[in-house]
Design an enzyme around this catalytic site. Structure first.
Site, PDB file in Angstrom:
ATOM      1  NE  ARG A  12       4.036   3.623  -7.752  1.00  0.00           N
ATOM      2  CZ  ARG A  12       4.546   4.264  -6.710  1.00  0.00           C
ATOM      3  NH1 ARG A  12       3.769   4.615  -5.702  1.00  0.00           N
ATOM      4  NH2 ARG A  12       5.828   4.556  -6.667  1.00  0.00           N
ATOM      5  CB  SER A  39       0.966   4.732  -2.678  1.00  0.00           C
ATOM      6  OG  SER A  39       1.944   5.031  -1.705  1.00  0.00           O
ATOM      7  CD  GLU A  60      -6.943  -0.412   4.828  1.00  0.00           C
ATOM      8  OE1 GLU A  60      -5.774  -0.019   4.715  1.00  0.00           O
ATOM      9  OE2 GLU A  60      -7.488  -0.647   5.935  1.00  0.00           O
ATOM     10  CG  PHE A  85      -3.473  -2.739   2.991  1.00  0.00           C
ATOM     11  CD1 PHE A  85      -2.998  -3.776   3.779  1.00  0.00           C
ATOM     12  CD2 PHE A  85      -2.676  -1.618   2.833  1.00  0.00           C
ATOM     13  CE1 PHE A  85      -1.764  -3.697   4.404  1.00  0.00           C
ATOM     14  CE2 PHE A  85      -1.435  -1.527   3.458  1.00  0.00           C
ATOM     15  CZ  PHE A  85      -0.977  -2.569   4.246  1.00  0.00           C
ATOM     16  CG  HIS A 111       2.506  -0.500  -3.710  1.00  0.00           C
ATOM     17  ND1 HIS A 111       1.859   0.459  -4.443  1.00  0.00           N
ATOM     18  CD2 HIS A 111       3.554   0.121  -3.108  1.00  0.00           C
ATOM     19  CE1 HIS A 111       2.482   1.621  -4.306  1.00  0.00           C
ATOM     20  NE2 HIS A 111       3.519   1.441  -3.513  1.00  0.00           N
ATOM     21  CG  ASP A 119       7.097  -1.269   1.486  1.00  0.00           C
ATOM     22  OD1 ASP A 119       8.187  -0.686   1.549  1.00  0.00           O
ATOM     23  OD2 ASP A 119       6.027  -0.682   1.262  1.00  0.00           O
ATOM     24  NE  ARG A 169       7.492   1.094  -3.671  1.00  0.00           N
ATOM     25  CZ  ARG A 169       8.050   0.892  -2.483  1.00  0.00           C
ATOM     26  NH1 ARG A 169       8.124  -0.332  -1.991  1.00  0.00           N
ATOM     27  NH2 ARG A 169       8.529   1.890  -1.779  1.00  0.00           N
TER      28      ARG A 169
END
Length: 314
Positions: A12, A39, A60, A85, A111, A119, A169
Site C-alpha cells: 500500500r 491506511s 463508498e 469495501f 488490505h 481485523d 497491508r
C-alpha cells in the site's frame, strides 16, 4: 536465489508513492478516499494537490458515483478504500456506473486477502478478484511488492478504461527491481525451470520463489512466473512454459473459486489441457490472527507451494 531483498515494505505504501508522483506528473489525476487516508497512504498526494482530493467519508457507493462523474469531465479518478469495501459493498455502482459505460476510473483496493490479519473475516475479502474480472472491460491487477505496486499505479494512469488495482497491508520483501517496466497484461518470467511451472500473483510470488529455491536443493527445477495482471491474462507466457514442463501450480491469496487459478484452468482447457494444482483458500472465510499464522493455516505459504509441486510430480 536470483531474487533477494534487503528490506520489507507494505504494498500500500507503493501505491501511495505512485499516487504522490502522479500528483506532479498528471494534472488530470484526482484522488478520492472513503475515510481511510492513512491506511491508503494518500497523505503525500493531498500535500501536493489538495484541490484534487475528495474525502467522501464512509460512503463508498457515493465515492464510486462521484468518480464516475469526474471521469466524464476528463479527470482520471483514483478511489481508495479497503478491498472489501472497494468491491462487494459497491458492486452495483461499479457495474452500472463504471464498467457498463467503460469509464476511466481506477479502483484502488488495499488490505486485500487473509494478510489483512487481525481485523478478521469481515474485512478479509477473498472473492474480489473473481467479482471484478467478471465485469466486461475491467482490467484486474494484483501486485507483489512495493516497487511493482508503485509502477502499476503509474501505469494505470496511462491506461484508458476501468481498472481494479489490488494490494495489501503487511510488510513484504521488496525484490522486484525499481526500474523493471510494468506492462499491463504481460507476465514476468522470474526463474526458468524444467519440471513444473509455478504461476503466482500478489504476496504468493515471493512465497513461490522461496519454495522454488528450497525445491531446487531437492533436485526439483521450478519455472516461476509472476502474473500481476489477472485480466487480461498473459496466455502466451503460460502456454510457452507448460509446453516445456507439462505441469502447473497456481498460487494466490484468494478463494480458488474465481481467482487466477481458475482463469488459468479455463484457458488451458481451451488451448492445452494440462494437469494443475491450486494453492488458494479452499472456499471458506478467514479469521482473526497474524498474517503468517493465517497463511500457514489456510495453506497459502511457501510450504503449501512446495506440497503442491510434490503432489503434481508424484
Amino acid at each position: 536465489m536470483k531474487y533477494t531483498y534487503t528490506e520489507k515494505k507494505d504494498t500500500r505504501s507503493g501505491f501511495g508513492a505512485g499516487l504522490a508522483e502522479l500528483a506532479d506528473k498528471n494534472p488530470n489525476v484526482v484522488a478520492l478516499c472513503a475515510d481511510l487516508i492513512g491506511s491508503l497512504k494518500m497523505e503525500k498526494f493531498i500535500e501536493k494537490a489538495p484541490e484534487r482530493f475528495f474525502q467522501t467519508g464512509i460512503a463508498e457507493a457515493n465515492m464510486i458515483g462521484l468518480a464516475a462523474g469526474l471521469s466524464i469531465t476528463g479527470k482520471i479518478p483514483f478511489t481508495g478504500t479497503f478491498a472489501n469495501f472497494s468491491t462487494s459493498r459497491v458492486y452495483d455502482q461499479i457495474r452500472q456506473s463504471v464498467a457498463y459505460s467503460n469509464k476511466n476510473v481506477k479502483i484502488c483496493a488495499s488490505h486485500a486477502g487473509l494478510t489483512l490479519g487481525e481485523d478478521g473475516a469481515t474485512h478479509q475479502v477473498l472473492e474480489d478478484i473473481g467479482m471484478m474480472k467478471m465485469l466486461p472491460g475491467m482490467t484486474v491487477i494484483n501486485t507483489c511488492d512495493y516497487n511493482q505496486t508503485k509502477a502499476a499505479t503509474l501505469a494505470i494512469a496511462e491506461h484508458e478504461g476501468p481498472v481494479y488495482l489490488r494490494f495489501g497491508r503487511p510488510v513484504v520483501p521488496v525484490f522486484i527491481p525499481e526500474d523493471m517496466p510494468f506492462e499491463i497484461g504481460k507476465g514476468i518470467l522470474l526463474q526458468e525451470g524444467t519440471d513444473v511451472t509455478i504461476v503466482a500473483t500478489g504476496h504468493l510470488v515471493w512465497e513461490s520463489l522461496v519454495a522454488a529455491d528450497e525445491l531446487e536443493k531437492e533436485g526439483i527445477s521450478c519455472e516461476v512466473i509472476n502474473i500481476h495482471t489477472i485480466k487480461p491474462l498473459d496466455e502466451e507466457i503460460i502456454l510457452k512454459s507448460v509446453e516445456k514442463t507439462g505441469k502447473i501450480v497456481s498460487a494466490e491469496e484468494h478463494n480458488y473459486l474465481g481467482g487466477l487459478g481458475e482463469s488459468i484452468a479455463g484457458m488451458l482447457a481451451r488451448k492445452r489441457p494440462t494437469r494443475q494444482e491450486f494453492v488458494a483458500v479452499n472456499e471458506t472465510f478467514g479469521e482473526s490472527a497474524t498474517p503468517a499464522e493465517l497463511m500457514k493455516k489456510y495453506k497459502i505459504d511457501s510450504e503449501a507451494v512446495k506440497e503442491a509441486v510434490k503432489r503434481i510430480l508424484a
